[in-house]
Design an enzyme around this catalytic site. Structure first.
Site, mmCIF file in Angstrom:
data_model
loop_
_atom_site.group_PDB
_atom_site.id
_atom_site.type_symbol
_atom_site.label_atom_id
_atom_site.label_comp_id
_atom_site.label_asym_id
_atom_site.label_seq_id
_atom_site.Cartn_x
_atom_site.Cartn_y
_atom_site.Cartn_z
ATOM 1 N N SER A 413 -17.828 20.412 -6.997
ATOM 2 C CA SER A 413 -17.650 19.076 -7.573
ATOM 3 C C SER A 413 -18.718 18.825 -8.638
ATOM 4 O O SER A 413 -19.831 19.331 -8.530
ATOM 5 C CB SER A 413 -17.778 18.058 -6.444
ATOM 6 O OG SER A 413 -17.221 16.837 -6.817
ATOM 7 N N PRO A 414 -18.378 18.051 -9.683
ATOM 8 C CA PRO A 414 -19.377 17.795 -10.728
ATOM 9 C C PRO A 414 -20.637 17.173 -10.142
ATOM 10 O O PRO A 414 -20.554 16.233 -9.355
ATOM 11 C CB PRO A 414 -18.680 16.786 -11.650
ATOM 12 C CG PRO A 414 -17.244 16.818 -11.299
ATOM 13 C CD PRO A 414 -17.123 17.347 -9.908
ATOM 14 N N GLN A 493 -16.703 18.451 -17.322
ATOM 15 C CA GLN A 493 -16.379 17.036 -17.118
ATOM 16 C C GLN A 493 -16.998 16.249 -18.275
ATOM 17 O O GLN A 493 -18.212 16.291 -18.467
ATOM 18 C CB GLN A 493 -16.949 16.524 -15.793
ATOM 19 C CG GLN A 493 -16.516 15.093 -15.487
ATOM 20 C CD GLN A 493 -17.230 14.487 -14.276
ATOM 21 O OE1 GLN A 493 -18.457 14.434 -14.235
ATOM 22 N NE2 GLN A 493 -16.461 14.024 -13.299
ATOM 23 N N TYR A 575 -18.807 4.331 -14.971
ATOM 24 C CA TYR A 575 -19.211 4.692 -16.333
ATOM 25 C C TYR A 575 -18.214 4.060 -17.314
ATOM 26 O O TYR A 575 -17.329 3.303 -16.904
ATOM 27 C CB TYR A 575 -19.334 6.216 -16.467
ATOM 28 C CG TYR A 575 -20.419 6.749 -15.537
ATOM 29 C CD1 TYR A 575 -21.742 6.334 -15.696
ATOM 30 C CD2 TYR A 575 -20.120 7.584 -14.477
ATOM 31 C CE1 TYR A 575 -22.748 6.767 -14.824
ATOM 32 C CE2 TYR A 575 -21.111 8.021 -13.602
ATOM 33 C CZ TYR A 575 -22.426 7.605 -13.780
ATOM 34 O OH TYR A 575 -23.413 8.018 -12.924
ATOM 35 N N ARG A 623 -10.885 12.095 -13.276
ATOM 36 C CA ARG A 623 -11.532 11.588 -12.050
ATOM 37 C C ARG A 623 -11.494 10.069 -12.071
ATOM 38 O O ARG A 623 -11.853 9.437 -13.060
ATOM 39 C CB ARG A 623 -12.971 12.103 -11.954
ATOM 40 C CG ARG A 623 -13.668 11.575 -10.725
ATOM 41 C CD ARG A 623 -14.963 12.288 -10.408
ATOM 42 N NE ARG A 623 -14.739 13.297 -9.380
ATOM 43 C CZ ARG A 623 -15.672 13.718 -8.501
ATOM 44 N NH1 ARG A 623 -16.895 13.242 -8.559
ATOM 45 N NH2 ARG A 623 -15.391 14.630 -7.612
ATOM 46 N N ARG A 717 -22.381 18.151 -2.275
ATOM 47 C CA ARG A 717 -23.632 18.447 -1.555
ATOM 48 C C ARG A 717 -23.583 19.736 -0.748
ATOM 49 O O ARG A 717 -24.585 20.456 -0.720
ATOM 50 C CB ARG A 717 -24.025 17.241 -0.699
ATOM 51 C CG ARG A 717 -24.507 16.086 -1.555
ATOM 52 C CD ARG A 717 -24.498 14.771 -0.833
ATOM 53 N NE ARG A 717 -23.141 14.365 -0.474
ATOM 54 C CZ ARG A 717 -22.848 13.284 0.225
ATOM 55 N NH1 ARG A 717 -23.824 12.506 0.638
ATOM 56 N NH2 ARG A 717 -21.596 12.980 0.493
HETATM 57 C C1 LIG Z 1 -26.722 15.202 -7.156
HETATM 58 C C2 LIG Z 1 -25.341 14.694 -7.419
HETATM 59 C C3 LIG Z 1 -24.911 14.485 -8.712
HETATM 60 C C4 LIG Z 1 -23.612 14.030 -8.979
HETATM 61 N N1 LIG Z 1 -23.172 13.923 -10.275
HETATM 62 C C5 LIG Z 1 -21.862 13.669 -10.524
HETATM 63 C C6 LIG Z 1 -21.330 13.776 -11.839
HETATM 64 O O1 LIG Z 1 -22.022 14.126 -12.778
HETATM 65 N N2 LIG Z 1 -20.026 13.468 -12.025
HETATM 66 C C7 LIG Z 1 -19.220 13.104 -10.988
HETATM 67 O O2 LIG Z 1 -18.046 12.835 -11.199
HETATM 68 N N3 LIG Z 1 -19.693 13.037 -9.738
HETATM 69 C C8 LIG Z 1 -20.978 13.327 -9.482
HETATM 70 N N4 LIG Z 1 -21.439 13.332 -8.190
HETATM 71 C C9 LIG Z 1 -20.499 13.017 -7.095
HETATM 72 C C10 LIG Z 1 -19.918 14.313 -6.505
HETATM 73 O O3 LIG Z 1 -19.140 15.026 -7.439
HETATM 74 C C11 LIG Z 1 -19.064 14.017 -5.288
HETATM 75 O O4 LIG Z 1 -17.962 13.236 -5.683
HETATM 76 C C12 LIG Z 1 -19.831 13.293 -4.177
HETATM 77 O O5 LIG Z 1 -21.124 13.837 -4.002
HETATM 78 C C13 LIG Z 1 -19.079 13.362 -2.832
HETATM 79 O O6 LIG Z 1 -18.880 14.696 -2.449
HETATM 80 P P1 LIG Z 1 -19.755 15.414 -1.274
HETATM 81 O O7 LIG Z 1 -19.638 14.549 -0.062
HETATM 82 O O8 LIG Z 1 -19.115 16.758 -1.095
HETATM 83 O O9 LIG Z 1 -21.178 15.504 -1.749
HETATM 84 C C14 LIG Z 1 -22.748 13.763 -7.909
HETATM 85 C C15 LIG Z 1 -23.211 13.954 -6.606
HETATM 86 C C16 LIG Z 1 -24.463 14.428 -6.336
HETATM 87 C C17 LIG Z 1 -24.886 14.673 -4.916
#
Ligand SMILES: Cc1cc2nc3c(=O)[nH]c(=O)nc-3n(C[C@H](O)[C@H](O)[C@H](O)COP(=O)(O)O)c2cc1C
Ligand SMILES: Cc1cc2nc3c(=O)[nH]c(=O)nc-3n(C[C@H](O)[C@H](O)[C@H](O)COP(=O)(O)OP(=O)(O)OC[C@H]3O[C@@H](n4cnc5c(N)ncnc54)[C@H](O)[C@@H]3O)c2cc1C
Length: 768
Positions: A413-414, A493, A575, A623, A717
């Site tokens: 994921s981004p 992205q 955003y 997204r 994560r």
């Molecule tokens: C350190 C970090 C940076 C993130 N940056 C972005 C981002 O740049 N763009 C985005 O769409 N989501 C971003 N997210 C959200 C993640 O893509 C994801 O949707 C969110 O962490 C939930 O997924 P998870 O439970 O597997 O961590 C970020 C998450 C984390 C932890």
């Protein structure tokens, strides 16, 4: 526990919880004076059968073998679930149920209480709680879902009672089904569902009996005219709808009526010497097993804590501490199951096997992996229907999006790493970070949000694609991925920070403005993100929108030249583009604000411009935040409208995230907590989706895919924890196929390293 602390005990309510608590407490200390008040007569009981799990029975066996023996004699046991849908029956085995008639359960408990010397006051309304508390050491409020005790002390217990929208009625059939039966009837008024299970065994001359619950959405209930039917007519109508399941036999009622389920929670379970137990304290939707189980387990825990703890208040605190996590976990599973049944019509189109798998895994307690153990044949058939090549788990089944074939269903994921240089150029960190995750086996590795302009950055550590220098650095990364991790795809992205721009890196104070050197920010409306903290953005005018759109288009052209395989437009998390979509952040009165169609107008303009600049054969995803987790925010209908519009404009999949739009959000975190939003878009619109959010195990991924709730699963994560997440998932499933090839230099590590072992012989023989 000094017995004098609880010598005189009042139990309000003679349901299973109150009676079992009374019997246990008396058995443990026969000197206690225990009185149960029950407003009904012993013989008139509501409801029909109750289901108890092996775990609960184990607890009862240990605590009171007499009750256990009586229950065991009365049980009907079975282990299959039949799911009947569009004329076919899917049978899944290995589930293990035991049920008995509620009346029999209560009779056994009445007898046990009477034999132990508990005073049972039937047909008697309990005195007010204050009165009871004045002359008893302990008042057990086991007075059910409508507990008057709870309401009398609402200030202390702080209850929440949430009424849900489906209508249901408890009925009975005078024959025993030979399995748990779920059946869907697609009537001209809408979908009705039947949950049926046996509670009395057939014997010569006695066909046994079953509980039959009929459930449907409120609008279906009204359209079918059931809102104006009495109980007898309702039972007749239900028997007509499910005539085939019932073999033409009638349904009978027992003080049955159409109900809406109420979920009860309490912030505290005790106040002074009064304690809540069973339905009075908490309820869990009937579809995951009966509240009887929880009530009986509460009684076991309360009795044990009173024995173990040094005083009443310590015992009541220990009781709550022990039971609350179990109840919360059950309530979470129940909430998922309840919601599944509320949303059932959206799944009616699914092929029968997938529908059955979806139903069985709805509460997330049963998963692909444990269903495989319970019933390998059933699971193999579902996998075949899904299209898994032989020996291939669902997550390693390829997926095509336009000209891009993804080797598996895992997406990194981004994730913004806030590690770019001051010019927004990705460096060695990004090469190693993204390269490692591509080597780690994911089918698609997404970059962080790459900003389309310097003022579109969130922080000074964000990367961009507005210069050729940035493009060169990204090209180095895409080349590495394509050359060194063959089969892995890399997506970019693209986004613009909007009102959340000009802030600090995550670890320096997320969403807080820079200490100095802030740049002006823009948004749909001049509303700051955090009042009194964030900058007030300037609302974009038409010229500003054109400029932003062109920045997106230029970045997309650069991204294509960099060799990215997929482009995602970031319209989530508050955003710039997300700010146009949410009614909480878009207060415009021009053609770009107001209705969801208007709010979509600018994001769609950007999408169209990017789509035109992006190579035709390469896929695009969008997204979105499918809810803002805040009152007045994006509704379920809005999320569907947004997904529908992007899909109609050519999006190949919707990446369904939630929240981060307003700081006052109240997300309901939990395992796979955002997946229902992806699920709805996929099943209502037929649009491919990426599910994301607290999906952490490969078992959950396989379950979500097979149930038809997602096409791809994005994990963020977990990939920070383990860059080789996908390869490790393959090793854990003994999968060695093309969906997760180990890079050649890493092959020697493709099996988990051996852990400590002992050479001592295992004990095999027992000698007297
Ligand atoms: C350190 C970090 C940076 C993130 N940056 C972005 C981002 O740049 N763009 C985005 O769409 N989501 C971003 N997210 C959200 C993640 O893509 C994801 O949707 C969110 O962490 C939930 O997924 P998870 O439970 O597997 O961590 C970020 C998450 C984390 C932890
Ligand atoms: C109509 C209905 C039918 C149901 N049918 C089934 C079923 O078939 N199978 C199943 O598994 N679950 C069924 N349930 C759910 C299940 O009964 C409960 O989850 C479970 O019984 C909880 O046990 P309890 O002891 O906490 O509460 P309850 O079983 O609700 O018992 C509470 C008791 O307190 C009594 N009471 C309340 N206030 C007072 C007062 N002031 N004075 C004296 N007595 C009082 C009530 O009469 C009642 O007997 C049904 C629930 C309802 C409402």
């Amino acid at each position: 526990m000094p017995s004098r602390d609880t010598e005189r005990i009042a139990v309000v309510g003679g349901g299973p919880g109150g009676l079992y608590a009374a019997a246990l407490l008396k058995r443990l200390r026969p000197g206690r004076e225990i009185t149960v008040w029950e407003r009904n007569a012993p013989e008139d009981t509501f409801g029909f059968g109750v289901v108890l799990s092996d775990e609960t029975l184990g607890g009862i066996e240990h605590a009171d073998p007499v009750v256990y023996a009586a229950l065991s004699d009365a049980f009907v046991r079975w282990d299959t679930i039949d799911v009947v849908h569009r004329g076919t029956t899917q049978t899944s085995g290995g589930h293990g149920f035991a049920a008995l008639e509620r009346r029999t359960l209560l009779r056994i408990l009445h007898e046990r209480c009477a034999s132990l010397g508990v005073r049972l006051r039937f047909r008697t309304e309990a005195p007010p709680t204050a009165e009871l508390a004045a002359c008893h050491d302990l008042v057990v409020a086991a007075d059910g879902v409508h507990s008057a005790t709870r309401e009398a002390h609402a200030r202390h217990f702080r209850p929440t009672v949430t009424h849900h929208r489906n209508r249901y009625i408890w009925l009975a059939a005078d024959f025993a089904f030979d399995s748990f039966r779920f059946e869907i009837a697609e009537t001209r008024h809408g979908v009705m569902q039947l949950h049926a299970y046996p509670f009395a065994r057939p014997s010569p001359g006695d066909p046994g009996a079953s509980t039959v619950i009929v459930e449907m959405r409120d609008e279906v209930w009204r359209a079918a005219g059931l809102d104006t039917c009495g109980t007898a007519e309702s039972a007749e109508r239900c028997a007509e709808v499910f005539a085939k399941a019932l073999g033409g036999r009638p349904l009978r009622s027992n003080k049955s009526s159409w109900l809406t389920f109420a979920t009860v929670t309490n912030q505290r379970w005790s106040h002074g010497r009064t304690v809540l137990l069973g339905d009075a304290a908490h309820t869990a939707h009937f579809s995951i097993g009966s509240g009887t189980k929880l009530a009986v387990e509460d009684a076991l825990a309360l009795a044990a804590c009173l024995e173990e703890q040094p005083g009443l208040s310590a015992a009541l605190a220990a009781y709550e501490a022990e039971r609350r996590p179990v109840v919360l976990s059950t309530q979470r599973a129940a909430a998922a199951s309840l919601r599944w049944f509320e949303e059932l019509p959206q799944y009616a189109h699914q092929p029968p096997r997938r529908f059955a798998f979806n139903l069985l895994t709805r509460s997330r307690r049963v998963t692909h992996d444990n269903l495989r153990l319970r019933d390998p044949g059933f699971t193999a058939a579902v996998e075949e229907e899904f299209g898994c090549p032989p020996g291939t788990p669902p997550m390693f089944t390829p997926l095509r999006l336009r000209g891009l074939e993804l080797r598996n269903r895992i997406v990194v994921s981004p994730m913004d790493m806030y590690s770019a240089d001051a010019d927004g150029v990705p460096g060695d960190f990004h090469l190693v970070h993204l390269g490692a995750r591509a080597l780690g086996g994911a089918g698609l590795v997404m970059t962080e949000m790459v900003c389309v302009s310097p003022e579109g950055r969130i922080t000074l550590g964000c990367t961009g694609l507005w210069t050729d220098e940035q493009a060169d650095a990204w090209t180095k990364i895409t080349r590495f991925v394509h050359d060194t991790a063959p089969g892995a795809a890399i997506g970019v992205q693209l986004g613009h920070s909007g009102r959340k721009g000009s802030t600090r890196r995550m670890w320096e104070g997320i969403d807080e403005p820079l200490e100095d050197g802030n740049w002006p920010v823009v948004a749909a409306s001049p509303l700051p993100y955090a009042h009194g903290v964030s900058q007030v953005p300037q609302a974009l005018d038409r010229g500003g929108m054109d400029a932003v759109r062109d920045r997106f288009t230029e970045a997309a052209r650069r991204a294509a030249r960099c060799g990215f395989d997929l482009l995602e437009l970031h319209c989530a998390h508050g955003y710039l583009l997300s700010g146009f979509l949410s009614p909480l952040t878009n207060r415009r009165t021009d053609a770009y604000g107001g209705s969801v169609e208007n709010r979509l107008r600018f994001p769609l303009e950007v999408f169209d411009a990017v789509r035109a600049a992006w190579p035709r054969e390469r896929p695009m995803t969008v997204r979105i935040s499918a809810t803002d987790w805040s009152h007045g925010g994006t509704s379920d209908e809005d999320a569907l409208a947004v997904a529908r519009a992007f899909a109609a404009h050519g999006a190949d999949a919707i990446d369904v995230s939630t929240g981060q739009v307003v700081p006052e959000e109240r997300p309901e975190y939990g395992r796979s907590y955002q997946t229902p939003y992806a699920d709805r878009i996929r099943n209502v619109l037929g649009v491919p989706v990426i599910a994301v959010g607290a999906i952490s195990s490969w078992d959950d991924v396989n379950s979500l895919l097979l149930a038809g709730r997602a096409d791809l699963c994005a994990l963020a994560r977990p990939h920070l924890h383990d860059p080789h997440w996908t390869l490790h998932a393959a090793a854990a499933q003994c999968y060695t196929g093309p969906g997760a090839p180990w890079p050649l230099p890493y092959r020697a590590g493709s099996r988990p390293p051996p852990t400590g072992r002992t050479d001592a012989p295992k004990p095999r023989l027992t000698l007297d």
